[in-house]
Motif scaffolding. Structure first.
Motif, PDB file in Angstrom:
ATOM      1  N   GLU A  49     -13.526   1.199   1.649  1.00 39.02           N
ATOM      2  CA  GLU A  49     -12.188   1.197   2.365  1.00 39.02           C
ATOM      3  C   GLU A  49     -12.052   1.426   3.737  1.00 39.02           C
ATOM      4  OE1 GLU A  49     -10.989   4.133  -0.923  1.00 39.02           O
ATOM      5  OE2 GLU A  49     -10.801   2.859  -2.387  1.00 39.02           O
ATOM      6  N   GLU A  57      -4.298  -2.995   5.930  1.00 39.99           N
ATOM      7  CA  GLU A  57      -2.457  -2.796   6.455  1.00 39.99           C
ATOM      8  C   GLU A  57      -2.018  -4.285   6.976  1.00 39.99           C
ATOM      9  OE1 GLU A  57      -3.478   1.862   6.823  1.00 39.99           O
ATOM     10  OE2 GLU A  57      -2.779   0.413   8.866  1.00 39.99           O
ATOM     11  N   HIS A  68       2.728   2.101   0.361  1.00 34.01           N
ATOM     12  CA  HIS A  68       3.056   3.075  -0.204  1.00 34.01           C
ATOM     13  C   HIS A  68       2.784   3.428  -2.326  1.00 34.01           C
ATOM     14  CE1 HIS A  68       4.835   7.159  -1.236  1.00 34.01           C
ATOM     15  NE2 HIS A  68       5.345   7.396  -0.021  1.00 34.01           N
ATOM     16  N   PRO A  69       1.918   4.304  -2.238  1.00 33.51           N
ATOM     17  CA  PRO A  69       1.410   4.827  -3.537  1.00 33.51           C
ATOM     18  C   PRO A  69       2.475   4.714  -4.719  1.00 33.51           C
ATOM     19  CG  PRO A  69       0.365   6.113  -2.281  1.00 33.51           C
ATOM     20  CD  PRO A  69       1.655   4.682  -1.434  1.00 33.51           C
ATOM     21  N   ASP A  70       3.532   5.035  -4.672  1.00 35.38           N
ATOM     22  CA  ASP A  70       4.737   5.367  -5.443  1.00 35.38           C
ATOM     23  C   ASP A  70       5.231   3.971  -5.499  1.00 35.38           C
ATOM     24  OD1 ASP A  70       3.936   8.125  -5.051  1.00 35.38           O
ATOM     25  OD2 ASP A  70       5.284   8.571  -4.128  1.00 35.38           O
ATOM     26  N   ILE A  74       2.362  -1.446  -5.213  1.00 34.62           N
ATOM     27  CA  ILE A  74       1.140  -1.467  -5.142  1.00 34.62           C
ATOM     28  C   ILE A  74       0.733  -1.801  -5.939  1.00 34.62           C
ATOM     29  CG2 ILE A  74       0.642   1.241  -5.584  1.00 34.62           C
ATOM     30  CD1 ILE A  74      -0.586  -0.427  -2.511  1.00 34.62           C
ATOM     31  N   GLN A  79      -4.028  -8.061  -3.963  1.00 33.24           N
ATOM     32  CA  GLN A  79      -4.515  -6.619  -2.752  1.00 33.24           C
ATOM     33  C   GLN A  79      -5.674  -7.572  -2.064  1.00 33.24           C
ATOM     34  OE1 GLN A  79      -3.998  -2.462  -3.256  1.00 33.24           O
ATOM     35  NE2 GLN A  79      -2.685  -2.794  -5.533  1.00 33.24           N
ATOM     36  N   TRP A 311      -9.674   1.305  -3.879  1.00 30.82           N
ATOM     37  CA  TRP A 311      -8.598   1.976  -3.850  1.00 30.82           C
ATOM     38  C   TRP A 311      -7.617   0.997  -5.187  1.00 30.82           C
ATOM     39  CZ3 TRP A 311      -9.366  -0.954   0.740  1.00 30.82           C
ATOM     40  CH2 TRP A 311      -9.262  -0.837   2.227  1.00 30.82           C
ATOM     41  N   LYS A 313      -8.048   3.892  -7.013  1.00 29.67           N
ATOM     42  CA  LYS A 313      -7.050   5.458  -7.433  1.00 29.67           C
ATOM     43  C   LYS A 313      -5.875   5.084  -6.629  1.00 29.67           C
ATOM     44  CE  LYS A 313      -8.568   7.617  -3.413  1.00 29.67           C
ATOM     45  NZ  LYS A 313      -9.335   6.116  -3.053  1.00 29.67           N
ATOM     46  N   ASP A 314      -5.524   4.440  -6.188  1.00 30.53           N
ATOM     47  CA  ASP A 314      -3.826   4.580  -5.872  1.00 30.53           C
ATOM     48  C   ASP A 314      -2.983   3.401  -6.572  1.00 30.53           C
ATOM     49  OD1 ASP A 314      -4.874   5.490  -3.543  1.00 30.53           O
ATOM     50  OD2 ASP A 314      -4.344   3.746  -2.567  1.00 30.53           O
ATOM     51  N   LYS A 315      -3.305   2.977  -7.562  1.00 35.86           N
ATOM     52  CA  LYS A 315      -2.839   2.241  -8.883  1.00 35.86           C
ATOM     53  C   LYS A 315      -2.269   3.042  -9.774  1.00 35.86           C
ATOM     54  CE  LYS A 315      -5.413  -2.718  -8.406  1.00 35.86           C
ATOM     55  NZ  LYS A 315      -5.091  -4.150  -9.174  1.00 35.86           N
ATOM     56  N   PRO A 316      -0.924   2.720 -10.026  1.00 35.25           N
ATOM     57  CA  PRO A 316      -0.103   3.579 -10.578  1.00 35.25           C
ATOM     58  C   PRO A 316      -0.836   3.974 -11.682  1.00 35.25           C
ATOM     59  CG  PRO A 316       1.519   2.000 -10.012  1.00 35.25           C
ATOM     60  CD  PRO A 316      -0.100   1.682  -9.053  1.00 35.25           C
TER      61      PRO A 316
END
Length: 320
Positions: A49, A57, A68-70, A74, A79, A311, A313-316
């Motif tokens: 990562e 980016e 932004h993860p929220d 995302i 990606q 990444w 863990k960034d996925k909701p």
DNA sequence: AAGTAGGGACTAAGAGGGGT
DNA sequence: ACCCCTCTTAGTCCCTACTT
């Protein structure tokens, strides 16, 4: 920028290492000790990562994907680098591992190598692919492996001057046979029937004719200038003088060749593809040369299982 | 715009080597 | 001497990059 330290403990658990250094030739043979497990993978993933962060980016900005993860965006499945097909992942994998080995093991000359950032943002094809995939999910176009662009690490002296760099050529093959090795290193066979000869356009040719100051250094400087101009001010200035047309500062080059992939059926343990303690006669550049051979099993699955979870863990919707 | 070279994956068929 | 497995080679496919 690339900030994660190499996962040395996980590497020692995963791979057995046999290294040699004779004059200005270094050879490092890495053999799988055990299949990659969750613990090893968990240690390696952050490094991947970190290596891909700058390009991620860049390409996401290009494709206007929110970082932004929220943000719901995302969670989209296009990606970088997750969405890339296996063939492209293999190329990326080789370069990331080149960096990881450079940082984790001792190479010829015993230098302290620094990788400020990986140069993946220059892989325009991947950027285009991510952009397109975000607008036309039906698109199935394959991205081929990276061409030409090298992996670069540098040595910086106490005054912040770049005094040496290592430029890597990474090759992945499913099985490393004698004929596969010859084709990679010497190029395909050509010529009339019964009189085939290698066309001498393989890795040796590329390494031997490589520039003393490659494009990669220019690209490295450009990224540093773009992202951290003050933190890397002395390195940027030093690279400026190295890249100058007139009276450039001298810089030493180390060549790195990484051969990674699966063993041939008949391979005996602890045997290397390229000579172990004598510099290969095809190498004519006369610089320092470091060869790394990484022989693992089920390479496709290893590569996919790593790239699938970058990444994640960034996925909701991924859960933890 | 079209042709050609190039790289990598895949496949089939023939060659070669090792074991029994 | 034979069989079987592996390797090698040639050909195909797919797509890019370069040339004309």
């Amino acid at each position: 920028m690339h900030s994660v330290r190499p996962p040395k403990k996980a590497l020692l658990k995963w791979l057995d290492d046999y290294s040699s250094e004779v004059d200005n030739y270094g050879h490092l043979l890495l053999e799988q000790l055990q299949a990659i497990d969750d613990e090893i993978k968990a240690s390696i993933v952050p490094y991947f990562e970190s290596a891909h962060l700058d390009a991620r980016e860049c390409f996401h900005r290009l494709a206007r994907i929110s970082l932004h993860p929220d943000d719901g965006d995302i969670g989209c499945d296009c990606q970088y680098p997750n969405a890339l097909p296996l063939i492209t992942r293999k190329g990326l994998f080789g370069e990331v591992m080149s960096g990881m080995f450079t940082e984790a093991y001792e190479f010829v000359g015993k230098h302290e190598w620094l990788i400020p950032v990986f140069l993946f943002r220059n892989h325009e094809d991947a950027g285009q692919y991510i952009y397109t995939l975000n607008r036309d999910p039906e698109r199935k176009r394959e991205v081929l492996g990276r061409k030409g662009d090298d992996f670069i690490a540098i040595v910086v002296d106490k005054d912040g001057k770049v005094v040496r760099f290592i430029a890597g050529e990474a090759k992945w093959r499913g099985t490393w046979n004698a004929s596969t090795l010859a084709t990679v290193m010497l190029g395909p066979k050509i010529g009339p029937e019964g009189d085939k000869v290698y066309n001498n356009r393989g890795v040796w040719f590329e390494v031997n004719r490589a520039l003393n100051v490659p494009l990669g250094l220019e690209q490295l400087q450009a990224i540093l200038l773009d992202r951290e101009p003050s933190k890397f001010a002395s390195i940027i200035a030093s690279l400026d003088r190295i890249l100058a047309h007139r009276n450039p500062d001298p810089v030493e080059r180390t060549d790195l060749i990484l051969l990674a992939g699966g063993a041939s059926k008949k391979r005996k343990p602890q045997t290397s593809l390229l000579p172990w303690k004598t510099i290969p006669e095809e190498y004519k550049a006369g610089r320092d040369l470091q060869v790394v051979e990484m022989i693992i099993e089920d390479g496709d699955e290893v590569i996919n299982s790593i790239y699938d979870v970058l990444w994640a863990k960034d996925k909701p919707d991924a859960g933890i």
